[in-house]
Scaffold this motif. Structure first.
Motif, PDB file in Angstrom:
ATOM      1  N   GLU A 134      31.556  27.451  37.525  1.00 34.66           N
ATOM      2  CA  GLU A 134      32.810  27.603  36.776  1.00 34.66           C
ATOM      3  C   GLU A 134      33.710  28.690  37.349  1.00 34.66           C
ATOM      4  O   GLU A 134      34.924  28.604  37.244  1.00 34.66           O
ATOM      5  N   TRP A 135      33.137  29.720  37.990  1.00 34.12           N
ATOM      6  CA  TRP A 135      33.935  30.891  38.374  1.00 34.12           C
ATOM      7  C   TRP A 135      33.289  31.542  39.574  1.00 34.12           C
ATOM      8  O   TRP A 135      32.069  31.615  39.657  1.00 34.12           O
ATOM      9  N   ILE A 136      34.084  32.036  40.509  1.00 28.29           N
ATOM     10  CA  ILE A 136      33.538  32.805  41.630  1.00 28.29           C
ATOM     11  C   ILE A 136      34.358  34.061  41.809  1.00 28.29           C
ATOM     12  O   ILE A 136      35.592  33.997  41.803  1.00 28.29           O
ATOM     13  N   GLU A 137      33.675  35.207  41.907  1.00 28.69           N
ATOM     14  CA  GLU A 137      34.339  36.500  42.114  1.00 28.69           C
ATOM     15  C   GLU A 137      33.890  37.155  43.413  1.00 28.69           C
ATOM     16  O   GLU A 137      34.697  37.432  44.268  1.00 28.69           O
ATOM     17  N   THR A 138      32.602  37.452  43.529  1.00 30.54           N
ATOM     18  CA  THR A 138      32.097  38.158  44.712  1.00 30.54           C
ATOM     19  C   THR A 138      31.465  37.214  45.720  1.00 30.54           C
ATOM     20  O   THR A 138      31.315  37.578  46.883  1.00 30.54           O
ATOM     21  N   GLY A 139      31.029  36.070  45.270  1.00 34.69           N
ATOM     22  CA  GLY A 139      30.320  35.128  46.126  1.00 34.69           C
ATOM     23  C   GLY A 139      28.846  35.449  46.281  1.00 34.69           C
ATOM     24  O   GLY A 139      28.151  34.809  47.070  1.00 34.69           O
ATOM     25  N   VAL A 163      37.492  28.249  38.594  1.00 33.40           N
ATOM     26  CA  VAL A 163      38.341  29.427  38.801  1.00 33.40           C
ATOM     27  C   VAL A 163      37.906  30.201  40.037  1.00 33.40           C
ATOM     28  O   VAL A 163      36.744  30.588  40.167  1.00 33.40           O
ATOM     29  N   ASP A 164      38.861  30.451  40.911  1.00 33.94           N
ATOM     30  CA  ASP A 164      38.647  31.274  42.099  1.00 33.94           C
ATOM     31  C   ASP A 164      39.246  32.653  41.856  1.00 33.94           C
ATOM     32  O   ASP A 164      40.446  32.781  41.639  1.00 33.94           O
ATOM     33  N   ALA A 165      38.382  33.664  41.873  1.00 34.18           N
ATOM     34  CA  ALA A 165      38.812  35.056  41.758  1.00 34.18           C
ATOM     35  C   ALA A 165      38.214  35.874  42.897  1.00 34.18           C
ATOM     36  O   ALA A 165      38.013  37.076  42.772  1.00 34.18           O
ATOM     37  N   CYS A 166      37.913  35.218  44.015  1.00 35.88           N
ATOM     38  CA  CYS A 166      37.228  35.907  45.112  1.00 35.88           C
ATOM     39  C   CYS A 166      38.197  36.309  46.218  1.00 35.88           C
ATOM     40  O   CYS A 166      39.280  35.739  46.356  1.00 35.88           O
ATOM     41  N   PRO A 167      37.796  37.278  47.029  1.00 39.16           N
ATOM     42  CA  PRO A 167      38.611  37.693  48.164  1.00 39.16           C
ATOM     43  C   PRO A 167      38.718  36.578  49.211  1.00 39.16           C
ATOM     44  O   PRO A 167      37.844  35.706  49.296  1.00 39.16           O
ATOM     45  N   ALA A 168      39.761  36.638  50.016  1.00 39.56           N
ATOM     46  CA  ALA A 168      40.021  35.604  51.019  1.00 39.56           C
ATOM     47  C   ALA A 168      38.863  35.434  52.001  1.00 39.56           C
ATOM     48  O   ALA A 168      38.539  34.305  52.383  1.00 39.56           O
TER      49      ALA A 168
END
Length: 187
Positions: A134-139, A163-168
Motif C-alpha cells: 500500500e505504501w513505500i517510504e524507505t524501501g 502511495v509512493d513516498a520514497c526518495p528518487a
C-alpha cells in the motif's frame, strides 16, 4: 480499464490523516470500505508494470496480503505471502522440511529491524516477481524481498504501490511505480 483520474480521486476522497497520542498516521480504512475502489485496486496496480510480465505477485503482511491477491488475480498469476518472522515463530513445519528464504531490514528500521520470510519453494528461476504493497517510504522491506528473490534465482519485476513516498534513488533502484504520491493526498 479504470480511468487513472477516477482512482486517484477515490483514493483522495477516502483517505485521512489521524492525530493520535503517539503521532499522526495515515488512515487507509476508507480505501477498504469503498467497494468500487477495492475492485479497481488490483487491475490498477497490475497496470503499473504492464511490460514487466510478472509470473508471480508477492505481498508483505499485512496490507500486501490484501492487495497482492487482488493484483495476482488481475494478472492471472499466483501469489506468495511474505511474512514477518516474529509473527510465525514456532508455527508450521520444521525448517528442514520446508526451507525458508530470509532477509532482514536495517537495524534502524522500525526500532530494530525485522526479518521477512517466505518458503524457498515458492520462488525460482524463471519467475518474475512483482511486489505489491500500500505504501513505500524507505524501501527497507522491498529491498529485503528483492534479496530473497535474487537468492532464489528469480527475477525482479518491480514494486507496485498505492502511495509512493520514497526518495528518487529508491524508486529507481527498486523500479517503484505508484497510483499516487504522498503529496497528492489531502493534507
Amino acid at each position: 480499464m479504470t480511468d487513472r483520474r477516477e482512482i486517484v480521486q477515490r483514493l483522495r476522497d477516502t483517505f485521512a490523516w489521524r492525530d493520535t497520542p503517539v503521532g499522526v498516521f495515515a488512515d487507509l480504512s476508507g480505501w477498504w470500505r469503498d467497494p468500487e475502489l477495492l475492485r479497481m485496486l488490483g487491475p490498477s496496480l497490475a497496470a503499473l508494470h504492464t511490460g514487466a510480465q510478472p509470473t508471480v505477485v508477492a505481498g508483505i503482511e499485512t496490507r500486501g496480503l490484501v492487495l497482492g491477491p487482488l493484483t495476482a488475480l488481475s494478472l492471472g498469476v499466483g501469489f506468495v505471502e511474505i511474512r514477518k518472522e516474529y509473527r510465525i515463530a514456532g508455527e508450521g513445519q520444521r525448517e528442514e522440511d520446508d526451507p525458508m528464504l530470509r532477509a532482514g531490514t536495517p537495524p534502524g528500521y522500525q526500532d530494530g529491524g525485522l526479518t521477512l520470510i517466505a518458503p524457498r519453494r515458492l520462488f525460482g528461476p524463471g519467475d518474475r516477481v512483482l511486489l505489491v504493497d500500500e505504501w513505500i517510504e524507505t524501501g527497507a522491506q522491498a529491498n529485503a524481498v528483492r534479496r530473497m528473490v535474487d537468492e532464489a534465482g528469480a527475477d525482479w519485476a518491480g514494486v507496485s504501490v498505492i502511495v509512493d513516498a520514497c526518495p528518487a534513488d529508491v524508486r529507481e533502484r527498486l523500479c517503484v511505480k505508484a497510483l499516487v504520491t504522498e503529496d497528492q493526498l489531502p493534507g
